[in-house]
Every structure is written in structure tokens, then in C-alpha cells.
Design an enzyme around this catalytic site. Structure first.
Site, PDB file in Angstrom:
ATOM      1  N   ARG A   1       0.733  -1.204   0.294  1.00 38.56           N
ATOM      2  CA  ARG A   1      -0.105   0.060  -0.118  1.00 38.56           C
ATOM      3  C   ARG A   1       0.926   1.155   0.096  1.00 38.56           C
ATOM      4  NH1 ARG A   1      -4.775  -2.222   3.790  1.00 38.56           N
ATOM      5  NH2 ARG A   1      -5.873  -3.252   2.218  1.00 38.56           N
TER       6      ARG A   1
ATOM      7  N   LYS B   1     -16.967 -17.180   3.846  1.00 43.47           N
ATOM      8  CA  LYS B   1     -18.499 -17.073   4.208  1.00 43.47           C
ATOM      9  C   LYS B   1     -19.282 -16.609   3.056  1.00 43.47           C
ATOM     10  CE  LYS B   1     -17.641 -16.705   9.142  1.00 43.47           C
ATOM     11  NZ  LYS B   1     -17.439 -15.651  10.272  1.00 43.47           N
TER      12      LYS B   1
ATOM     13  N   GLY C   1      -8.472  -9.300   0.185  1.00 42.84           N
ATOM     14  CA  GLY C   1      -7.268  -9.478   1.085  1.00 42.84           C
ATOM     15  C   GLY C   1      -6.470 -10.898   0.507  1.00 42.84           C
TER      16      GLY C   1
ATOM     17  N   GLY D   1     -12.687  -4.940   1.053  1.00 41.51           N
ATOM     18  CA  GLY D   1     -14.177  -4.606   1.131  1.00 41.51           C
ATOM     19  C   GLY D   1     -14.753  -3.580   0.072  1.00 41.51           C
TER      20      GLY D   1
HETATM   21  P1  ADP Z   1     -10.880 -12.627   0.607  1.00 41.06           P
HETATM   22  O1  ADP Z   1      -9.976 -11.930   1.592  1.00 41.06           O
HETATM   23  O2  ADP Z   1     -10.058 -12.943  -0.764  1.00 41.06           O
HETATM   24  O3  ADP Z   1     -12.111 -11.830   0.455  1.00 41.06           O
HETATM   25  P2  ADP Z   1     -12.107 -14.281   2.572  1.00 41.06           P
HETATM   26  O4  ADP Z   1     -11.666 -13.424   3.699  1.00 41.06           O
HETATM   27  O5  ADP Z   1     -13.718 -14.274   2.238  1.00 41.06           O
HETATM   28  O6  ADP Z   1     -11.583 -14.067   1.282  1.00 41.06           O
HETATM   29  O7  ADP Z   1     -11.725 -15.966   2.892  1.00 41.06           O
HETATM   30  C1  ADP Z   1     -10.323 -16.106   2.945  1.00 41.06           C
HETATM   31  C2  ADP Z   1     -10.323 -17.352   3.701  1.00 41.06           C
HETATM   32  O8  ADP Z   1     -11.327 -18.440   3.461  1.00 41.06           O
HETATM   33  C3  ADP Z   1      -8.944 -17.997   3.631  1.00 41.06           C
HETATM   34  O9  ADP Z   1      -8.230 -17.710   4.847  1.00 41.06           O
HETATM   35  C4  ADP Z   1      -9.270 -19.554   3.282  1.00 41.06           C
HETATM   36  O10 ADP Z   1      -8.402 -20.375   4.414  1.00 41.06           O
HETATM   37  C5  ADP Z   1     -10.647 -19.723   3.836  1.00 41.06           C
HETATM   38  N1  ADP Z   1     -11.301 -20.790   3.108  1.00 41.06           N
HETATM   39  C6  ADP Z   1     -11.459 -21.193   1.969  1.00 41.06           C
HETATM   40  N2  ADP Z   1     -11.797 -22.265   1.660  1.00 41.06           N
HETATM   41  C7  ADP Z   1     -12.077 -22.726   2.927  1.00 41.06           C
HETATM   42  C8  ADP Z   1     -13.020 -23.960   3.406  1.00 41.06           C
HETATM   43  N3  ADP Z   1     -13.424 -24.822   2.419  1.00 41.06           N
HETATM   44  N4  ADP Z   1     -13.232 -24.355   4.648  1.00 41.06           N
HETATM   45  C9  ADP Z   1     -12.554 -23.292   5.481  1.00 41.06           C
HETATM   46  N5  ADP Z   1     -12.115 -22.012   5.224  1.00 41.06           N
HETATM   47  C10 ADP Z   1     -11.848 -21.844   4.084  1.00 41.06           C
HETATM   48 MG    MG Z   2     -10.211 -11.652   3.977  1.00 37.32          MG
END
Ligand code: ADP
Ligand code: MG
Length: 391
Positions: A37, A196, A349, A372
């Protein structure tokens, strides 16, 4: 959208500029762990430092709770910024008390905005005190553009056009994401994963109305499996989100778009040090195991669809990619995006970490610095910081 550009700033020579940046970097024991950043803020800072009479940079860092907290100090950022810029950076220990004299060509770095409760409260009084010494305002903090906080909302509202502008990073982020939101070239394929459904409900609902295919993976796929009446063993699920998943499935069916869930998955008995790891069909998930990645058949199906896309938006890993054995699905999507001729945008992230891990950053058209914020932008909703710049 009509973001005022830096070039339209009037009387910048001799002016004093408050530059709102996103310097919310990870810091441990007084050391900056990732300077992405900081590097992203340099073009705007250089442009301003070459033209203005004085420049002060401000940002939040971490979850400071409205009072000074050394764990969230921006002080460790100053030396990193100084060496990256190649110009002197002077740290100011309270964002409301810059020195009376500014030195042209050198930068002031103000302490964490969130050391004052007025920042998160979008308090106009706080914004007035923050902006008082400055004739001009620039916002380059795309990562905070979805929040109505004082430094990005109340502050720019108090400047007329000609006295406020979006920085280069903000401009680039908005241009790339707009290309995905406003009339994307079809086929437009979105890949959504991560832990989620609950953190991505609005983007899922918005995307299902715009894409030609929606590929789901990661932990959130489990909740979709539940919505389809499948069993998911000990997998991460959100029972309260099953209805939302069902609604997204119904919307996809109604619009006749392809909503793909992984046809096979990698399952394990534990995330760390598993004794059992297997690939199973999605309707044969053992009750004592959990889903940790999409399977090989899903990977090749997703690759195939991505190869035919003209626009791609990706947010959220396909599995627990932090564990090497469960990274294949996420890396497959990263590589498919890199190989594709589509206009590709990645936000989030962990998703951005994954494309770094895959070594394909340079082959992606736009890697968003705001997780976000990029998700909010994708929904098409108004971004408070952008509306305030345009006002
Ligand atoms: P981003 O930051 O890219 O938006 P998220 O924060 O929503 O992504 O989710 C990332 C996390 O989701 C990762 O740390 C990963 O370990 C977890 N994850 C992905 N698939 C699974 C799964 N099947 N079960 C549990 N955790 C998961
Ligand atoms: Mg994340």
C-alpha cells in the site's frame, strides 16, 4: 461517475494539500511487514510533492479505538515511506497538530486518524479541525472509500470543486471496477469463494444479475451444498445463510445463467496435520471429514469456463490455500485468469495473496488494493468517499 482528477486542481502551486492515503499496512513490533500500500501511494505523492507548497499524508492503521495506541501508530511507516519516496518524511505525532511551517518538497506524515473518535463517527467538527491548515484535499485511499468516515466523507465535502481530487490509485481502481460493473464485455464470469456467504451476500446477489456464469468455491460452497440438500460433514457452514444461498440459486435459475458449484471436493479430517485427505464427489462428503478445497474435476471445469470469458471478477480463495496441500483449486483459478484474454480484476485480501503466491500478479489486468471496497463497488452501491469527492 465523474471523479475530479489531480490535473483539474486549481492554484496547486503554493497550496497546502491534505492527502488521504491508505497506509493501513500490517505492522509487527514496529516493523512494516508488507509495503504494497505504501508503494501504491507513491505516484500521487510524487505528483503532489513536485507541485504543491506543502503536502501532509494521513491514514488510519488497524483497529485503533478512538484514542492513541502505540500498537497502531503510523510511525513505523515514516522511514519506509521516506526511502521509497527518496524525499524527507517528517512524522507528526497527532493528526490535528501539524507544524506551522511546511517545507516544499518534503512530506509530513500525520499520526493515525483513528486515534480520534471523530474519524469513525464522521464528525464534521473533527473534519473541520483536520482540514483547517490545507487549501486542497486529495483522496487516494480506495481501500476506505466504502466507509463514511470523517477523513474521506465530511472532509472532502467542505472543499469546492477545483480544490479536491482523486489520486491516481483511486482513479485506476474506479476505472477498472467500473469496467466490470457498467456494461462488462460478455461472457462476464465471476468467481466467488472465501470463508463465508455472510460477508459477501450483497455482491453475490448483485453479480448473479449481471454475469453469464458464477463459479462458487471455498467454504461458502458448503452453505450452497446445504441449500441443495447435500451433506457436508464437519465442513465450515453457515446455517443462517442457507436461505440466502437458496435465493441466489433461484435467481441464477430464473435468469438462466450458469451457477457452478464444485462437482468434486478435497476433504480432510483436519486443517493442520491431517491423517486423512481424499477427493470425493460433492454428494459423497463423509460425515467425519471437512471440505478444504475444490477437486480436480471442478478445477478443470472452472478453467474451461474462465478460458472463454471476456471479463472476469474474482474474490475469495477456492480452498484453505494457506496450507500447500489445499491450494490447488485457488492456484488453478489464478493461473486460468493469468492465461485468459479476459479483462480480469481481482479483489480481496486473501485472493490477492493467492495471486502473489501463484506469481501471476503481472498477468492480471487489475489487482485491487481494497478488499471490502472492491466488493462494495461491485454491488453498484454509492461509495461515500467517491460521492463526497464528486459533490
Ligand atoms: P478474501 O480476503 O479474498 O475476500 P475471505 O476473507 O472471504 O477472502 O476468505 C479467505 C479465507 O477463506 C482463507 O483464509 C481460507 O483459508 C478460507 N477458506 C477457503 N475455503 C475454505 C474452506 N473450504 N473451509 C474453511 N475455510 C476456507
Ligand atoms: Mg479476507
Amino acid at each position: 461517475m465523474n471523479l475530479p482528477p489531480l490535473d483539474d486542481l486549481e492554484d496547486i502551486a503554493g497550496g497546502r494539500v491534505l492527502a488521504r492515503l491508505d497506509l493501513n499496512v500490517p505492522v509487527r513490533d514496529g516493523e512494516v511487514l508488507d509495503d504494497t500500500r505504501i508503494i501504491a501511494a507513491l505516484p500521487t505523492l510524487r505528483w503532489l510533492l513536485e507541485r504543491a507548497g506543502g503536502v501532509a499524508a494521513c491514514s488510519h492503521l488497524g483497529k485503533a479505538a478512538g484514542e492513541p495506541d502505540v500498537a497502531f501508530s503510523l510511525a513505523p511507516v515514516a522511514p519506509v515511506l521516506e526511502s521509497a519516496l527518496g524525499r524527507p518524511v517528517r512524522f507528526v505525532p497527532d493528526c490535528l497538530t501539524p507544524p506551522a511551517e511546511f517545507v516544499t518538497g518534503s512530506l509530513l506524515l500525520l499520526e493515525n486518524l483513528r486515534f480520534h473518535p471523530g474519524e469513525k463517527a464522521n464528525d464534521p467538527g473533527f473534519a473541520a479541525r483536520l482540514t483547517k491548515p490545507y487549501s486542497h484535499y486529495v483522496n487516494d485511499a480506495f481501500g476506505t472509500a466504502h466507509r463514511a468516515h470523517a477523513s474521506v466523507e465530511a472532509a472532502p465535502r467542505s472543499y469546492p470543486q477545483g480544490r479536491k481530487a482523486a489520486g491516481f490509485l483511486m482513479e485506476r481502481e474506479v476505472a477498472a471496477l467500473s469496467r466490470v460493473v457498467d456494461d462488462p464485455e460478455q461472457p462476464f464470469v465471476a468467481v466467488v469463494g472465501g470463508a463465508k456467504v455472510s460477508t459477501k451476500t450483497a455482491p453475490l446477489e448483485a453479480l448473479v444479475g449481471r454475469v453469464s456464469a458464477l463459479l462458487i468455491g471455498g467454504g461458502m460452497a458448503n452453505t450452497f451444498f446445504l441449500a441443495q440438500g447435500l451433506e457436508v460433514g464437519r465442513s465450515l457452514v453457515e446455517g443462517e445463510m442457507v436461505e440466502t444461498a437458496r435465493a441466489v440459486l433461484a435467481a441464477a435459475a430464473k435468469r438462466g445463467i450458469e451457477l457452478l458449484l464444485p462437482e468434486d471436493v478435497v476433504v480432510a479430517d483436519a486443517i493442520d496435520d491431517p491423517q486423512r485427505v481424499a477427493v470425493v464427489a460433492r454428494d459423497a462428503i463423509p460425515s467425519d471429514l471437512m471440505v478444504v478445497d475444490i477437486g480436480p474435476a471442478a478445477r478443470s471445469r472452472y478453467r474451461e469456463i474462465l478460458a472463454g470469458a471476456r471479463t472476469v471478477f474474482w474474490n475469495g480463495p477456492m480452498g484453505v490455500f494457506e496450507v500447500a496441500d489445499y491450494a490447488a483449486g485457488t492456484l488453478a483459478v489464478a493461473e486460468a485468469l493469468a492465461a485468459s484474454a479476459a479483462f480480469s480484476v481481482v479483489g480481496g485480501g486473501e485472493s490477492v495473496m493467492a495471486i502473489r503466491q501463484a506469481g501471476v500478479v503481472d498477468s492480471i489486468d487489475h489487482v485491487s488494493t481494497g478488499g471490502g471496497a472492491s466488493l462494495k463497488f461491485i454491488t453498484g452501491e454509492t461509495m461515500p468517499a467517491i460521492a463526497a469527492l464528486e459533490s
